[in-house]
Scaffold this active site. Structure first.
Site, PDB file in Angstrom:
ATOM      1  CD  GLU A  97     -38.143  23.286  56.681  1.00  0.00           C
ATOM      2  OE1 GLU A  97     -37.373  22.574  57.423  1.00  0.00           O
ATOM      3  OE2 GLU A  97     -39.388  23.420  57.038  1.00  0.00           O
ATOM      4  CD  GLU A 146     -42.243  16.632  56.332  1.00  0.00           C
ATOM      5  OE1 GLU A 146     -43.232  16.514  55.516  1.00  0.00           O
ATOM      6  OE2 GLU A 146     -41.954  15.868  56.986  1.00  0.00           O
TER       7      GLU A 146
END
Length: 351
Positions: free
Chosen positions: A174, A317
């Site tokens: 994300e 991430e």
């Protein structure tokens, strides 16, 4: 299109494959149980893949990005422009997850659900433009029902693409300035836990900033009157586009029969929402690490998860999950390639 697809049955675990893998483990040239959690992992993967000797050659990473209106409340140390800038970094190969994907030989897709730059058009990014970020959930619901359904479907679509590519392990990541606030708000609702116990520094807030973040969350939860038994409404009111997409991806993977390796705090919140929506997905979720956000341990305990690593990570991430992939691959290699006592002509312990 069925708006309640997330209720559909998930794939069943192959218990016969687990027993075949267990029988093989008992014959390998090592003391029984000596590889600890790695042995449990290989049995789990055997059941998910339906194979006595599981492998993890095909890894797919999907990064979901979106901006958050709640940033207007001063809950982030970074400006919102960073979200769009990081999209460029992902596809340009300079982000941590980009480096890790190359090292792992994993596929990497980047999905922009909606940033404050609606005209952003980057080669290599799937721009879905569900809105210019979510609304400020301290004042109104973060998403409309239509935006929520579209975000869930975006994650499901990524899971479908991964399954069609023969993916053996899916990692969701994300990116979205302000998303630790949305995640902490969701966790506070679903765990009936005070926001101050789940709020952390995120991208680098000081103690006063963390207290302010918790206060904003508490005010928003009172505004919306959310209940733990309505995870979908909680997701719509205080979640984020990228968090909803992660939920959809996790559920889609479980329905498609693709194992998931869950990253840190934000991804674990998405995993909790997914499990609350459809408990059948839980066996398909493996957990990579315990991160530095104070609420992550609480989440992992609620999910009865045993993380593989504890490195003090808080990058997001999908990076923590990517770091755990070599460990999983080595566990599979040990299970699949180690000689049995008979093959190596080594004496086993007496029966």
């Amino acid at each position: 299109m069925n708006p309640f697809w997330w209720r559909d049955a998930c794939q069943a675990v192959d218990h016969a494959a687990i027993e075949r893998a267990r029988a093989r483990q008992q014959q390998l040239t090592k003391p029984a149980g000596s590889l600890g959690q790695l042995e449990t992992l290989t049995l789990t993967l055997a059941g998910l893949q339906g194979r006595e000797r599981p492998s993890l050659e095909q890894v797919a990473i999907s990064i979901f990005a979106g901006d958050h209106g709640v940033v207007a409340e001063g809950i982030s140390a970074y400006p919102q422009a960073v979200t769009g800038q990081m999209l460029r970094n992902f596809v340009g190969g300079g982000a941590a997850i980009s480096v890790l994907a190359r090292q792992l030989g994993a596929s990497l897709e980047v999905v922009d659900l909606g940033t404050i730059e609606p005209s952003l058009q980057l080669p290599g990014v799937r721009h879905l433009q569900l809105g210019t970020g979510t609304a400020n959930f301290a004042q109104q619901p973060a998403m409309t029902d239509a935006q929520l359904q579209a975000a869930l479907q975006a994650g499901r679509d990524s899971a479908q693409r991964a399954a069609e590519q023969g993916t053996q392990l899916f990692i969701g990541g994300e990116m979205g300035i302000g998303n630790t606030t949305a995640a902490a708000a969701l966790a506070s609702v679903l765990l009936a836990c005070p926001a101050r116990e789940l709020s952390g520094p995120g991208t680098g807030l000081d103690s006063a900033g963390v207290q302010h973040k918790a206060a904003v969350i508490e005010r928003a939860l009172k505004l919306h009157g959310l209940q733990a038994d309505d995870p979908l409404r909680a997701l719509a009111c205080v979640g984020g586009f990228e968090i909803a997409a992660l939920v959809g991806a996790y559920l889609g993977c479980a329905q498609q029969g693709v194992a998931v390796l869950v990253d840190g705090f934000i991804c674990s919140v998405a995993a909790l929402v997914a499990v609350r929506l459809n408990p059948q997905c839980r066996p398909w979720l493996l957990f990579a690490h315990q991160g530095a956000e104070p609420g992550h341990q609480v989440l992992l305990e609620a999910l009865q998860a045993e993380p593989l690593l504890a490195l003090g990570l808080r990058l997001g991430e999908g990076s923590g999950a990517a770091l755990a992939v070599p460990l999983l691959r080595l566990a599979c290699a040990l299970h699949g390639q180690m000689a049995t006592f008979a093959e190596a002509a080594v004496a086993d312990r007496p029966a």
